[in-house]
Motif scaffolding. Structure first.
Motif, PDB file in Angstrom:
ATOM      1  N   CYS A  96       2.420  -5.399 -21.195  1.00 29.27           N
ATOM      2  CA  CYS A  96       0.998  -5.253 -20.889  1.00 29.27           C
ATOM      3  C   CYS A  96       0.132  -5.071 -22.133  1.00 29.27           C
ATOM      4  CB  CYS A  96       0.769  -4.090 -19.925  1.00 29.27           C
ATOM      5  SG  CYS A  96       1.392  -2.493 -20.513  1.00 29.27           S
ATOM      6  N   TYR A  97       0.765  -4.784 -23.273  1.00 27.82           N
ATOM      7  CA  TYR A  97       0.010  -4.585 -24.511  1.00 27.82           C
ATOM      8  C   TYR A  97       0.175  -5.738 -25.499  1.00 27.82           C
ATOM      9  CZ  TYR A  97      -0.006   0.226 -22.735  1.00 27.82           C
ATOM     10  OH  TYR A  97      -0.156   1.355 -21.957  1.00 27.82           O
ATOM     11  N   PHE A  98       0.956  -6.758 -25.150  1.00 24.66           N
ATOM     12  CA  PHE A  98       1.260  -7.832 -26.098  1.00 24.66           C
ATOM     13  C   PHE A  98       0.001  -8.421 -26.740  1.00 24.66           C
ATOM     14  CE2 PHE A  98       5.593  -9.395 -24.208  1.00 24.66           C
ATOM     15  CZ  PHE A  98       6.241  -8.375 -24.884  1.00 24.66           C
ATOM     16  N   GLU A  99      -0.911  -8.928 -25.909  1.00 25.32           N
ATOM     17  CA  GLU A  99      -2.062  -9.661 -26.428  1.00 25.32           C
ATOM     18  C   GLU A  99      -2.984  -8.754 -27.236  1.00 25.32           C
ATOM     19  OE1 GLU A  99      -3.983 -11.903 -23.392  1.00 25.32           O
ATOM     20  OE2 GLU A  99      -2.217 -13.164 -23.000  1.00 25.32           O
ATOM     21  N   GLN A 100      -3.148  -7.507 -26.802  1.00 28.17           N
ATOM     22  CA  GLN A 100      -4.011  -6.583 -27.528  1.00 28.17           C
ATOM     23  C   GLN A 100      -3.428  -6.254 -28.902  1.00 28.17           C
ATOM     24  OE1 GLN A 100      -4.929  -2.999 -25.370  1.00 28.17           O
ATOM     25  NE2 GLN A 100      -6.348  -2.249 -26.943  1.00 28.17           N
ATOM     26  N   ILE A 101      -2.124  -6.107 -28.965  1.00 24.21           N
ATOM     27  CA  ILE A 101      -1.477  -5.809 -30.244  1.00 24.21           C
ATOM     28  C   ILE A 101      -1.666  -6.968 -31.217  1.00 24.21           C
ATOM     29  CG2 ILE A 101       0.768  -5.505 -31.369  1.00 24.21           C
ATOM     30  CD1 ILE A 101       1.571  -3.927 -28.768  1.00 24.21           C
ATOM     31  N   ILE A 102      -1.495  -8.195 -30.723  1.00 20.06           N
ATOM     32  CA  ILE A 102      -1.641  -9.360 -31.592  1.00 20.06           C
ATOM     33  C   ILE A 102      -3.081  -9.531 -32.055  1.00 20.06           C
ATOM     34  CG2 ILE A 102      -1.548 -11.890 -31.619  1.00 20.06           C
ATOM     35  CD1 ILE A 102       0.960 -11.630 -29.813  1.00 20.06           C
ATOM     36  N   SER A 103      -4.037  -9.328 -31.149  1.00 21.40           N
ATOM     37  CA  SER A 103      -5.443  -9.577 -31.498  1.00 21.40           C
ATOM     38  C   SER A 103      -6.061  -8.446 -32.304  1.00 21.40           C
ATOM     39  CB  SER A 103      -6.268  -9.816 -30.226  1.00 21.40           C
ATOM     40  OG  SER A 103      -6.269  -8.656 -29.401  1.00 21.40           O
ATOM     41  N   GLU A 104      -5.636  -7.189 -32.042  1.00 20.32           N
ATOM     42  CA  GLU A 104      -6.288  -6.045 -32.687  1.00 20.32           C
ATOM     43  C   GLU A 104      -5.471  -5.416 -33.814  1.00 20.32           C
ATOM     44  OE1 GLU A 104      -7.393  -3.206 -29.708  1.00 20.32           O
ATOM     45  OE2 GLU A 104      -8.532  -4.696 -28.536  1.00 20.32           O
ATOM     46  N   ARG A 105      -4.163  -5.697 -33.849  1.00 22.72           N
ATOM     47  CA  ARG A 105      -3.270  -5.098 -34.859  1.00 22.72           C
ATOM     48  C   ARG A 105      -3.525  -3.589 -35.008  1.00 22.72           C
ATOM     49  NH1 ARG A 105      -2.826  -9.538 -39.793  1.00 22.72           N
ATOM     50  NH2 ARG A 105      -2.292 -11.322 -38.475  1.00 22.72           N
ATOM     51  N   PRO A 106      -3.267  -2.836 -33.949  1.00 21.18           N
ATOM     52  CA  PRO A 106      -3.551  -1.388 -33.981  1.00 21.18           C
ATOM     53  C   PRO A 106      -2.709  -0.668 -35.030  1.00 21.18           C
ATOM     54  CG  PRO A 106      -2.214  -1.955 -32.072  1.00 21.18           C
ATOM     55  CD  PRO A 106      -2.649  -3.248 -32.673  1.00 21.18           C
ATOM     56  N   ILE A 160       4.580 -10.633 -33.205  1.00 17.42           N
ATOM     57  CA  ILE A 160       4.448  -9.207 -33.505  1.00 17.42           C
ATOM     58  C   ILE A 160       5.392  -8.791 -34.622  1.00 17.42           C
ATOM     59  CG2 ILE A 160       4.793  -6.889 -32.536  1.00 17.42           C
ATOM     60  CD1 ILE A 160       3.755  -8.076 -29.850  1.00 17.42           C
ATOM     61  N   LYS A 161       6.608  -9.336 -34.635  1.00 22.02           N
ATOM     62  CA  LYS A 161       7.568  -8.906 -35.658  1.00 22.02           C
ATOM     63  C   LYS A 161       7.219  -9.429 -37.050  1.00 22.02           C
ATOM     64  CE  LYS A 161      11.384 -12.265 -34.954  1.00 22.02           C
ATOM     65  NZ  LYS A 161      11.835 -12.467 -36.330  1.00 22.02           N
ATOM     66  N   ASP A 184       2.964   2.038 -36.715  1.00 23.90           N
ATOM     67  CA  ASP A 184       3.831   1.716 -37.846  1.00 23.90           C
ATOM     68  C   ASP A 184       4.967   0.773 -37.482  1.00 23.90           C
ATOM     69  OD1 ASP A 184       2.323   3.335 -39.560  1.00 23.90           O
ATOM     70  OD2 ASP A 184       3.530   5.118 -39.095  1.00 23.90           O
ATOM     71  N   TRP A 185       5.456   0.846 -36.240  1.00 28.85           N
ATOM     72  CA  TRP A 185       6.603   0.040 -35.830  1.00 28.85           C
ATOM     73  C   TRP A 185       6.708   0.031 -34.318  1.00 28.85           C
ATOM     74  CZ3 TRP A 185      10.600   2.867 -33.368  1.00 28.85           C
ATOM     75  CH2 TRP A 185      10.504   4.270 -33.507  1.00 28.85           C
ATOM     76  N   PHE A 186       7.502  -0.888 -33.789  1.00 25.28           N
ATOM     77  CA  PHE A 186       7.711  -0.986 -32.345  1.00 25.28           C
ATOM     78  C   PHE A 186       9.196  -0.979 -32.009  1.00 25.28           C
ATOM     79  CE2 PHE A 186       3.454  -2.887 -32.617  1.00 25.28           C
ATOM     80  CZ  PHE A 186       2.802  -2.189 -31.612  1.00 25.28           C
ATOM     81  N   GLU A 187       9.496  -0.421 -30.828  1.00 23.39           N
ATOM     82  CA  GLU A 187      10.846  -0.445 -30.283  1.00 23.39           C
ATOM     83  C   GLU A 187      10.851  -1.364 -29.066  1.00 23.39           C
ATOM     84  OE1 GLU A 187      13.536   3.233 -29.372  1.00 23.39           O
ATOM     85  OE2 GLU A 187      12.558   2.643 -27.482  1.00 23.39           O
ATOM     86  N   ILE A 188      11.787  -2.311 -29.053  1.00 27.63           N
ATOM     87  CA  ILE A 188      11.927  -3.206 -27.908  1.00 27.63           C
ATOM     88  C   ILE A 188      13.167  -2.826 -27.103  1.00 27.63           C
ATOM     89  CG2 ILE A 188      10.753  -5.110 -29.079  1.00 27.63           C
ATOM     90  CD1 ILE A 188      13.575  -6.415 -29.428  1.00 27.63           C
ATOM     91  N   ILE A 189      13.154  -3.157 -25.812  1.00 26.06           N
ATOM     92  CA  ILE A 189      14.332  -2.998 -24.963  1.00 26.06           C
ATOM     93  C   ILE A 189      15.233  -4.211 -25.199  1.00 26.06           C
ATOM     94  CG2 ILE A 189      15.206  -2.768 -22.615  1.00 26.06           C
ATOM     95  CD1 ILE A 189      13.575  -0.363 -23.612  1.00 26.06           C
ATOM     96  N   SER A 190      16.415  -3.972 -25.711  1.00 26.70           N
ATOM     97  CA  SER A 190      17.287  -5.062 -26.153  1.00 26.70           C
ATOM     98  C   SER A 190      17.491  -6.130 -25.086  1.00 26.70           C
ATOM     99  CB  SER A 190      18.656  -4.496 -26.570  1.00 26.70           C
ATOM    100  OG  SER A 190      18.528  -3.539 -27.594  1.00 26.70           O
ATOM    101  N   GLU A 191      17.807  -5.686 -23.860  1.00 30.07           N
ATOM    102  CA  GLU A 191      18.190  -6.626 -22.814  1.00 30.07           C
ATOM    103  C   GLU A 191      17.043  -7.558 -22.407  1.00 30.07           C
ATOM    104  OE1 GLU A 191      20.924  -3.145 -22.710  1.00 30.07           O
ATOM    105  OE2 GLU A 191      18.749  -3.398 -22.830  1.00 30.07           O
ATOM    106  N   ASN A 192      15.809  -7.157 -22.652  1.00 35.13           N
ATOM    107  CA  ASN A 192      14.671  -8.018 -22.327  1.00 35.13           C
ATOM    108  C   ASN A 192      14.631  -9.273 -23.185  1.00 35.13           C
ATOM    109  OD1 ASN A 192      13.868  -6.164 -20.433  1.00 35.13           O
ATOM    110  ND2 ASN A 192      12.198  -5.311 -21.655  1.00 35.13           N
ATOM    111  N   TYR A 193      15.421  -9.297 -24.261  1.00 36.98           N
ATOM    112  CA  TYR A 193      15.380 -10.408 -25.207  1.00 36.98           C
ATOM    113  C   TYR A 193      16.720 -11.141 -25.282  1.00 36.98           C
ATOM    114  CZ  TYR A 193      10.931  -8.369 -26.272  1.00 36.98           C
ATOM    115  OH  TYR A 193       9.639  -7.890 -26.142  1.00 36.98           O
ATOM    116  N   PHE A 194      17.551 -10.960 -24.258  1.00 32.83           N
ATOM    117  CA  PHE A 194      18.805 -11.704 -24.198  1.00 32.83           C
ATOM    118  C   PHE A 194      18.572 -13.153 -23.787  1.00 32.83           C
ATOM    119  CE2 PHE A 194      22.140  -8.076 -23.519  1.00 32.83           C
ATOM    120  CZ  PHE A 194      21.826  -7.581 -24.764  1.00 32.83           C
TER     121      PHE A 194
END
Length: 273
Positions: A15-25, A51-52, A28-38
């Motif tokens: 839900c925050y993807f687009e805001q993070i990319i457009s606003e670059r809040p 983002i990375k 310092d870093w982000f944690e992803i849920i590993s299984e969401n990227y399998f």
């Protein structure tokens, strides 16, 4: 093993993807849920690839079931290793628990019995997993709602012994410590005081649902005052540790999570810098 100090981060949620990319809040870093990227592609990878490029990423798994007595799921480890290679995270973590036994999957993070047998079992499993992944793992303490008659040591004694036997480091979830302390009537500060300080690689701060007689770790509320107090006191005992706000449901505007992150910074400014 040592991990870099990344500062103050946040769980990366769709839900925050687009805001993070457009606003670059100022995170310092982000944690992803590993299984969401399998998966090989799709929306999560489309946004993560952008983002990375701007933020360090760490990976946090929920399905390893390191404490299970079943054979380690090599298909799972293959997927995890492929994802690690693609993400290039600062570190990788999972939970110190089991969730599956045979054909039964609880879809929950079940605590280990605190016994010598369980210690030896985890020592072997951690070594096996780390050898396969060719990198160290960090393990998180889980919240608990039951205890075992077989346990003959406290959770914090168990963790200290596990660190001594394996050298593994921990993702210390201070909300989980508070939840378990309330549910089992022990002192959360006794737990935190006893954890080997050199074993702490990361800290989670999160919220929960309080039903008076018990607490459920839900990650859908702001961090409560009692958890902030525990974090403030514990942070004075350790060198700077990468710390993040974890929210998994009932998502507020990003500004509210940023305010929590600023509060965490304020509580540590005098001793972490």
């Amino acid at each position: 093993m040592s991990v870099p100090y990344l500062g103050f981060g946040m769980g990366l949620r769709t839900c925050y993807f687009e805001q993070i990319i457009s606003e670059r809040p100022a995170i310092d870093w982000f944690e992803i849920i590993s299984e969401n990227y399998f998966v090989s592609g799709g929306k999560p990878w489309y946004y993560l690839s952008q983002i990375k490029e701007q933020y360090p990423i760490v990976m946090h798994g929920v399905s390893m079931s390191i404490g299970s007595t079943d054979d380690i799921n090599t298909d799972y480890l293959k997927q995890l290793k492929r994802t690690i290679a693609r993400v290039n995270p600062a570190w990788v973590s999972d939970h110190l628990c089991f969730s599956a036994l045979g054909d039964f999957n609880s879809h929950d993070l079940l605590p280990m019995p605190y016994t010598e047998e369980a210690l030896n079992h985890l020592t072997q499993r951690i070594s096996q997993v780390q050898d396969y992944l060719e990198r160290p793992m960090i393990f998180e303490n889980v919240s608990s709602y039951l205890t075992y008659k077989q346990s003959h040591m406290t959770e914090w004694e168990f963790l200290a012994q596990l660190h001594k036997q394996t050298g593994c480091q921990f993702l210390l979830d201070i909300n989980n410590v508070y939840v378990s302390a309330r549910n089992h009537s022990f002192s959360a500060m006794d737990y935190l005081n006893a954890i080997p300080k050199e074993s702490i690689a990361q800290i989670h701060l999160a919220g929960h649902q309080d039903f008076d007689s018990h607490i459920i770790d839900t990650h859908d509320e702001p961090v409560c005052d009692a958890v902030w107090s525990l974090f403030s006191e514990f942070s004075q005992q350790v060198s700077a540790v990468s710390t993040m706000i974890e929210r998994d449901d009932n998502f507020p505007p990003l500004a509210e999570l940023l305010a929590e992150l600023e509060h965490a910074k304020a509580l540590t400014r005098t001793h972490w810098g």
